[in-house]
Design a protein around this motif. Structure first.
Motif, PDB file in Angstrom:
ATOM      1  N   VAL A  30       0.823  -1.209   0.000  1.00 31.61           N
ATOM      2  CA  VAL A  30       0.000   0.000   0.000  1.00 31.61           C
ATOM      3  C   VAL A  30       0.856   1.258   0.000  1.00 31.61           C
ATOM      4  CG1 VAL A  30      -1.892  -1.178   1.158  1.00 31.61           C
ATOM      5  CG2 VAL A  30      -0.182   0.030   2.525  1.00 31.61           C
ATOM      6  N   ASN A  31       0.246   2.333  -0.491  1.00 27.18           N
ATOM      7  CA  ASN A  31       0.835   3.671  -0.482  1.00 27.18           C
ATOM      8  C   ASN A  31       2.213   3.712  -1.152  1.00 27.18           C
ATOM      9  OD1 ASN A  31       0.594   6.418   0.074  1.00 27.18           O
ATOM     10  ND2 ASN A  31       1.716   6.240   2.005  1.00 27.18           N
ATOM     11  N   LEU A  32       2.277   3.123  -2.346  1.00 22.90           N
ATOM     12  CA  LEU A  32       3.529   3.115  -3.087  1.00 22.90           C
ATOM     13  C   LEU A  32       3.490   4.150  -4.216  1.00 22.90           C
ATOM     14  CD1 LEU A  32       4.437  -0.661  -3.553  1.00 22.90           C
ATOM     15  CD2 LEU A  32       5.141   0.911  -1.749  1.00 22.90           C
ATOM     16  N   GLU A  33       4.674   4.497  -4.700  1.00 24.37           N
ATOM     17  CA  GLU A  33       4.795   5.379  -5.856  1.00 24.37           C
ATOM     18  C   GLU A  33       5.075   4.533  -7.089  1.00 24.37           C
ATOM     19  OE1 GLU A  33       7.467   9.173  -7.365  1.00 24.37           O
ATOM     20  OE2 GLU A  33       7.035   8.876  -5.243  1.00 24.37           O
ATOM     21  N   LEU A  34       4.404   4.857  -8.202  1.00 26.94           N
ATOM     22  CA  LEU A  34       4.682   4.231  -9.480  1.00 26.94           C
ATOM     23  C   LEU A  34       5.457   5.206 -10.354  1.00 26.94           C
ATOM     24  CD1 LEU A  34       1.316   2.419 -10.341  1.00 26.94           C
ATOM     25  CD2 LEU A  34       3.471   1.385  -9.589  1.00 26.94           C
ATOM     26  N   PRO A  35       6.537   4.754 -10.983  1.00 26.66           N
ATOM     27  CA  PRO A  35       7.333   5.669 -11.810  1.00 26.66           C
ATOM     28  C   PRO A  35       6.481   6.364 -12.868  1.00 26.66           C
ATOM     29  CG  PRO A  35       8.444   3.553 -11.556  1.00 26.66           C
ATOM     30  CD  PRO A  35       7.072   3.384 -10.982  1.00 26.66           C
ATOM     31  N   GLY A  36       6.555   7.675 -12.877  1.00 26.22           N
ATOM     32  CA  GLY A  36       5.825   8.455 -13.855  1.00 26.22           C
ATOM     33  C   GLY A  36       4.357   8.659 -13.549  1.00 26.22           C
ATOM     34  N   TRP A  41      -0.493   4.584  -4.441  1.00 24.45           N
ATOM     35  CA  TRP A  41      -1.035   3.402  -5.111  1.00 24.45           C
ATOM     36  C   TRP A  41      -1.011   2.179  -4.202  1.00 24.45           C
ATOM     37  CZ3 TRP A  41      -3.250   3.810  -9.835  1.00 24.45           C
ATOM     38  CH2 TRP A  41      -2.922   4.925 -10.613  1.00 24.45           C
ATOM     39  N   ARG A  42      -2.032   1.356  -4.333  1.00 28.01           N
ATOM     40  CA  ARG A  42      -2.006  -0.005  -3.783  1.00 28.01           C
ATOM     41  C   ARG A  42      -1.587  -0.901  -4.943  1.00 28.01           C
ATOM     42  NH1 ARG A  42      -4.543  -2.596   0.616  1.00 28.01           N
ATOM     43  NH2 ARG A  42      -4.689  -4.870   0.337  1.00 28.01           N
ATOM     44  N   VAL A  43      -0.418  -1.501  -4.844  1.00 25.22           N
ATOM     45  CA  VAL A  43       0.194  -2.218  -5.962  1.00 25.22           C
ATOM     46  C   VAL A  43       0.180  -3.714  -5.689  1.00 25.22           C
ATOM     47  CG1 VAL A  43       2.297  -2.516  -7.316  1.00 25.22           C
ATOM     48  CG2 VAL A  43       1.656  -0.237  -6.489  1.00 25.22           C
ATOM     49  N   CYS A  44      -0.372  -4.480  -6.626  1.00 30.55           N
ATOM     50  CA  CYS A  44      -0.454  -5.940  -6.513  1.00 30.55           C
ATOM     51  C   CYS A  44       0.354  -6.561  -7.648  1.00 30.55           C
ATOM     52  CB  CYS A  44      -1.900  -6.407  -6.580  1.00 30.55           C
ATOM     53  SG  CYS A  44      -2.934  -5.768  -5.234  1.00 30.55           S
ATOM     54  N   THR A  45       1.475  -7.178  -7.313  1.00 29.77           N
ATOM     55  CA  THR A  45       2.373  -7.790  -8.286  1.00 29.77           C
ATOM     56  C   THR A  45       2.807  -9.165  -7.768  1.00 29.77           C
ATOM     57  OG1 THR A  45       4.212  -6.617  -7.248  1.00 29.77           O
ATOM     58  CG2 THR A  45       3.256  -5.617  -9.230  1.00 29.77           C
ATOM     59  N   PRO A  46       3.371 -10.017  -8.618  1.00 30.26           N
ATOM     60  CA  PRO A  46       3.810 -11.342  -8.150  1.00 30.26           C
ATOM     61  C   PRO A  46       4.811 -11.226  -7.008  1.00 30.26           C
ATOM     62  CG  PRO A  46       3.794 -11.269 -10.548  1.00 30.26           C
ATOM     63  CD  PRO A  46       3.545  -9.870 -10.078  1.00 30.26           C
ATOM     64  N   ILE A  51       8.060  -1.907  -8.542  1.00 32.81           N
ATOM     65  CA  ILE A  51       8.284  -1.414  -9.897  1.00 32.81           C
ATOM     66  C   ILE A  51       9.104  -0.140  -9.781  1.00 32.81           C
ATOM     67  CG2 ILE A  51       7.181  -0.635 -12.024  1.00 32.81           C
ATOM     68  CD1 ILE A  51       4.726  -2.231 -11.217  1.00 32.81           C
ATOM     69  N   GLU A  52      10.337  -0.215 -10.218  1.00 32.41           N
ATOM     70  CA  GLU A  52      11.256   0.901 -10.065  1.00 32.41           C
ATOM     71  C   GLU A  52      12.046   1.090 -11.345  1.00 32.41           C
ATOM     72  OE1 GLU A  52      12.394   0.715  -5.362  1.00 32.41           O
ATOM     73  OE2 GLU A  52      13.328  -0.778  -6.687  1.00 32.41           O
ATOM     74  N   PRO A 118       0.763 -11.551 -17.715  1.00 35.13           N
ATOM     75  CA  PRO A 118       0.154 -10.588 -16.784  1.00 35.13           C
ATOM     76  C   PRO A 118       1.009 -10.446 -15.529  1.00 35.13           C
ATOM     77  CG  PRO A 118      -0.956 -12.709 -16.619  1.00 35.13           C
ATOM     78  CD  PRO A 118       0.070 -12.848 -17.714  1.00 35.13           C
ATOM     79  N   LEU A 119       1.182  -9.200 -15.069  1.00 35.55           N
ATOM     80  CA  LEU A 119       2.040  -8.946 -13.912  1.00 35.55           C
ATOM     81  C   LEU A 119       1.332  -8.163 -12.808  1.00 35.55           C
ATOM     82  CD1 LEU A 119       5.416  -8.101 -15.695  1.00 35.55           C
ATOM     83  CD2 LEU A 119       4.822 -10.202 -14.481  1.00 35.55           C
ATOM     84  N   GLY A 120       0.005  -8.110 -12.849  1.00 34.29           N
ATOM     85  CA  GLY A 120      -0.711  -7.487 -11.742  1.00 34.29           C
ATOM     86  C   GLY A 120      -1.379  -6.178 -12.113  1.00 34.29           C
ATOM     87  N   TYR A 121      -1.723  -5.427 -11.093  1.00 34.51           N
ATOM     88  CA  TYR A 121      -2.468  -4.188 -11.275  1.00 34.51           C
ATOM     89  C   TYR A 121      -2.294  -3.325 -10.030  1.00 34.51           C
ATOM     90  CZ  TYR A 121      -5.792  -6.772  -8.376  1.00 34.51           C
ATOM     91  OH  TYR A 121      -6.364  -7.505  -7.360  1.00 34.51           O
ATOM     92  N   ALA A 122      -2.749  -2.073 -10.126  1.00 34.04           N
ATOM     93  CA  ALA A 122      -2.682  -1.150  -8.992  1.00 34.04           C
ATOM     94  C   ALA A 122      -3.879  -0.221  -9.049  1.00 34.04           C
ATOM     95  CB  ALA A 122      -1.380  -0.349  -9.020  1.00 34.04           C
ATOM     96  N   TRP A 123      -4.242   0.339  -7.888  1.00 33.41           N
ATOM     97  CA  TRP A 123      -5.298   1.348  -7.864  1.00 33.41           C
ATOM     98  C   TRP A 123      -5.080   2.315  -6.693  1.00 33.41           C
ATOM     99  CZ3 TRP A 123      -6.048  -3.306  -5.430  1.00 33.41           C
ATOM    100  CH2 TRP A 123      -6.668  -3.294  -4.183  1.00 33.41           C
TER     101      TRP A 123
END
Length: 236
Positions: A30-36, A41-46, A51-52, A118-123
């Motif tokens: 939770v509460n992550l930054e996505l480049p650009g 963001w809440r980021v869900c990845t394997p 993601i950096e 597929p590598l996940g999603y974020a919102w």
């Protein structure tokens, strides 16, 4: 029995692809930054992979803009189409639409269907709802409208993939010619599973896919050879 279009059913006996190895479960942070794309963001990845890195616009991509590449990750922000985009371009009621696309896409990948990984999603919160981003693995290739000339083998790959979707009962309402990627070493990959879902048994999806792709190809000014790939003739 209640039919849930986002639950991946067993593979049909006639499934032509070799199933692959299951993907790692998603881990959410939770509460992550996505480049650009900023923070919150809440980021869900394997495995909760971060993601950096530096972002680059994905060259040659169709769509409504904003598709970015970060290393091997492709980030596709969710954007509405049609007239609704003038009122509400990117806000959705909940994150469930993003989760549903990932579930269907994951099922296809694990079944060996020709698509990108597929590598996940974020919102994150946006107005009275949320906005979202889909993550996939970068794959080399050109969108079909960038090169209409297809070999007979490549045309059969496209026909084979769509026929397989019909056999499994998966309807993808956003399947356009722009979502068919042609890798440099041959074959064809199908992209974009937003709003895709499994139909009840017995539904004939072949004519629906043909009409959908026919509209897309005609709008793009495709030559007769492209329409012939999906079994259609040029519209008057």
């Amino acid at each position: 029995m209640i039919h849930d279009p986002y639950i991946v059913p067993p593979l049909p006996a006639s499934w032509p692809y070799e199933p692959g190895r299951p993907l790692r479960p998603l881990g959410c942070r939770v509460n992550l930054e996505l480049p650009g794309l900023g923070g919150g963001w809440r980021v869900c990845t394997p495995g909760g992979q971060l993601i950096e890195g530096e972002t680059f616009p994905l060259e040659g991509a169709f769509g409504r803009g904003g598709i970015l590449r970060v290393g091997d990750f492709v980030m596709r922000p969710y954007r509405r189409g049609g007239l609704l985009r003038h009122l509400n371009e990117r806000t959705y009621r909940t994150h469930l639409r993003f989760a549903a696309e990932h579930a269907v896409h994951r099922g296809l990948w694990e079944a060996g269907f020709p698509t990108v990984e597929p590598l996940g999603y974020a919102w994150r919160p946006s107005g009275f709802g949320v906005e979202g981003v889909l993550f996939t693995r970068f794959a080399q290739g050109e969108a079909w409208p960038r090169r209409w000339d297809l070999s007979a083998g490549r045309a059969k790959d496209i026909q084979h993939a769509i026929s397989s979707l019909c056999t499994w009962g998966l309807w993808s309402p956003d399947l356009n010619a722009t979502n068919i990627l042609l890798p440099p070493d041959g074959g064809a990959l199908i992209l974009d599973w937003d709003r895709a879902g499994f139909e009840p048994g017995g539904v004939d999806l072949g004519p629906r896919y043909r009409r959908r792709l026919e509209r897309s190809l005609t709008k793009l000014g495709a030559p007769a050879e492209a329409l012939a790939v999906i079994g259609s003739a040029p519209l008057p």
